[in-house]
Design a protein around this motif. Structure first.
Motif, PDB file in Angstrom:
ATOM      1  N   GLN A 191       3.233  12.203   5.769  1.00  0.00           N
ATOM      2  CA  GLN A 191       3.086  13.093   6.919  1.00  0.00           C
ATOM      3  C   GLN A 191       2.418  12.365   8.082  1.00  0.00           C
ATOM      4  OE1 GLN A 191       1.241  16.870   6.038  1.00  0.00           O
ATOM      5  NE2 GLN A 191       0.743  17.258   8.174  1.00  0.00           N
ATOM      6  N   SER A 192       1.425  11.521   7.787  1.00  0.00           N
ATOM      7  CA  SER A 192       0.748  10.746   8.836  1.00  0.00           C
ATOM      8  C   SER A 192       1.725   9.810   9.537  1.00  0.00           C
ATOM      9  CB  SER A 192      -0.410   9.937   8.243  1.00  0.00           C
ATOM     10  OG  SER A 192      -1.415  10.786   7.747  1.00  0.00           O
ATOM     11  N   LEU A 193       2.617   9.200   8.770  1.00  0.00           N
ATOM     12  CA  LEU A 193       3.631   8.337   9.373  1.00  0.00           C
ATOM     13  C   LEU A 193       4.529   9.122  10.311  1.00  0.00           C
ATOM     14  CD1 LEU A 193       4.471   6.269   6.199  1.00  0.00           C
ATOM     15  CD2 LEU A 193       3.949   5.224   8.395  1.00  0.00           C
ATOM     16  N   ARG A 194       5.001  10.275   9.868  1.00  0.00           N
ATOM     17  CA  ARG A 194       5.889  11.083  10.718  1.00  0.00           C
ATOM     18  C   ARG A 194       5.164  11.570  11.965  1.00  0.00           C
ATOM     19  NH1 ARG A 194       7.473  12.928   5.545  1.00  0.00           N
ATOM     20  NH2 ARG A 194       6.099  14.737   5.747  1.00  0.00           N
ATOM     21  N   GLU A 195       3.889  11.928  11.831  1.00  0.00           N
ATOM     22  CA  GLU A 195       3.117  12.387  12.990  1.00  0.00           C
ATOM     23  C   GLU A 195       2.911  11.274  14.006  1.00  0.00           C
ATOM     24  OE1 GLU A 195      -0.446  14.027  11.386  1.00  0.00           O
ATOM     25  OE2 GLU A 195       0.466  15.990  10.937  1.00  0.00           O
ATOM     26  N   ASN A 196       3.029  10.039  13.572  1.00  0.00           N
ATOM     27  CA  ASN A 196       2.913   8.902  14.484  1.00  0.00           C
ATOM     28  C   ASN A 196       4.275   8.445  15.006  1.00  0.00           C
ATOM     29  OD1 ASN A 196       0.014   7.494  14.720  1.00  0.00           O
ATOM     30  ND2 ASN A 196       0.171   8.516  12.720  1.00  0.00           N
ATOM     31  N   GLY A 197       5.266   9.308  14.898  1.00  0.00           N
ATOM     32  CA  GLY A 197       6.572   9.036  15.480  1.00  0.00           C
ATOM     33  C   GLY A 197       7.445   8.110  14.674  1.00  0.00           C
ATOM     34  N   ILE A 198       7.180   7.986  13.369  1.00  0.00           N
ATOM     35  CA  ILE A 198       7.947   7.092  12.512  1.00  0.00           C
ATOM     36  C   ILE A 198       8.917   7.913  11.668  1.00  0.00           C
ATOM     37  CG2 ILE A 198       7.815   5.385  10.658  1.00  0.00           C
ATOM     38  CD1 ILE A 198       4.914   4.820  11.735  1.00  0.00           C
ATOM     39  N   GLU A 199      10.189   7.641  11.799  1.00  0.00           N
ATOM     40  CA  GLU A 199      11.230   8.319  11.022  1.00  0.00           C
ATOM     41  C   GLU A 199      11.308   7.656   9.654  1.00  0.00           C
ATOM     42  OE1 GLU A 199      15.998   9.455  11.530  1.00  0.00           O
ATOM     43  OE2 GLU A 199      14.927   8.323  13.077  1.00  0.00           O
ATOM     44  N   LEU A 200      11.334   8.461   8.587  1.00  0.00           N
ATOM     45  CA  LEU A 200      11.263   7.915   7.237  1.00  0.00           C
ATOM     46  C   LEU A 200      12.538   8.179   6.439  1.00  0.00           C
ATOM     47  CD1 LEU A 200       7.613   8.842   6.144  1.00  0.00           C
ATOM     48  CD2 LEU A 200       8.484   6.596   6.809  1.00  0.00           C
TER      49      LEU A 200
END
Length: 323
Positions: free
Chosen positions: A158-167
């Motif tokens: 979730q932290s990655l996605r909140e930083n604009g990173i598509e997973l």
């Protein structure tokens, strides 16, 4: 005995063909967009050395469709097991040949499956400007794993996605599908894959690269304001604080009373990108207010307009149309 030798030869031929095809698929991702992709590869003991060779072929097929250069697509790679390790940063390979050579020589790490730790690792170490990440690029993380994580993965992804990173999440064999869905960005049918055996990775690589290419081509999403907090209310004032939005050049706040006895006009406050709190003043006592906050990206376009003179009768003159 002859049958065993035949099967071994067939397996070797398939491996050589897949390796050759990895670098000459004929499929290209034609775009001038900038994208920074970080591959996160499970190198735990459960993968095995032979299957890790298949992962190398899979990675080579996947990256071969992109135009690798400092002005287009950059690809970094981290391998994890008990502890993550950066094999190379985003800016390490400026040509496709260099990148494919690095993949062909990717060592097998071995260890446990600590996926949550690894996801946090790439956020803290690989998606950084010091590691070659560009400010206005598309940011995409691709996880390849073969087992259930031995640590927490929900909050870290979730932290990655909140930083604009598509997973993207690619699971093999013993991977937990619920975990893959929790990690992958929405929608799942584009960002999540799960196959029963390592040999089937090459069956999904074409569909995956098409979706990755579409992600690269998509416009970079503008970051939004996070964690707005209203505090220190008095009878005529209140303060508003928020988390900064990456790349914002300013903020616009709109507010109006929602339970006033008479209709209220919406009020506006604008501040610079370095400001993350304001105080609203001259408010009405015992009144609820709705507050909307927007991050602004880029300079405002400004112009002027002049109203027409009133007619002798006092009625406004009709407006002329555009020239």
């Amino acid at each position: 005995m002859k049958m065993k030798m035949f099967l071994a030869a067939a397996a070797l031929l398939a491996l050589l063909l897949s390796s050759s095809h990895a670098q000459d698929t004929g499929t290209k991702c034609n775009t001038t967009a900038q994208a920074d992709l970080v591959l996160l590869v499970d190198g735990s003991w459960s993968v095995g050395r032979l299957n890790f060779k298949t992962i190398r072929n899979f990675l080579a097929r996947m990256v071969s469709v992109f135009d690798i250069s400092p002005d287009r697509v950059q690809i970094g790679l981290a391998q994890y097991s008990g502890d993550p390790k950066t094999e190379w940063h985003l800016n390490a390979h400026s040509t496709k040949d260099s990148l494919l050579d690095a993949i062909a020589n990717l060592p097998y790490k071995g260890g446990n499956t600590m996926t949550g730790m690894a996801l946090n690792y790439i956020l803290q170490n690989n998606f950084k400007t010091s590691a070659g990440m560009r400010k206005n690029s598309r940011k995409i993380g691709i996880l390849i794993t073969d087992g259930k994580s031995q640590d927490e993965i929900v909050f870290t992804s979730q932290s990655l996605r909140e930083n604009g990173i598509e997973l993207y999440a690619v699971g093999v064999k013993n991977a937990n599908e619920d975990e893959l869905r929790a990690i992958a960005s929405d929608p799942d049918d584009i960002h999540m894959y799960n196959v029963n055996e390592f040999m089937f990775l090459l069956d999904i690589v074409d569909e995956l690269t098409i979706n990755l290419c579409n992600s690269v081509k998509d416009p970079v999403p503008l970051s939004a304001v996070k964690n707005m907090n209203v505090y220190d209310e008095t009878s005529t004032t209140m303060k508003v604080r928020w988390g900064a939005a990456e790349g914002a050049t300013g903020y616009m706040m709109l507010y109006r009373a929602t339970n006033a006895t008479e209709p209220q006009l919406e009020q506006e406050v604008r501040v610079g990108g370095e400001v993350t709190d304001v105080q609203l003043v001259q408010l009405t006592p015992s009144t609820a207010y709705s507050i909307s906050l927007y991050a602004l990206h880029g300079d405002a376009l400004e112009g002027t307009g002049v109203t027409c003179a009133a007619s002798p009768s006092g009625a406004p003159n009709p407006q002329s149309g555009p020239p």
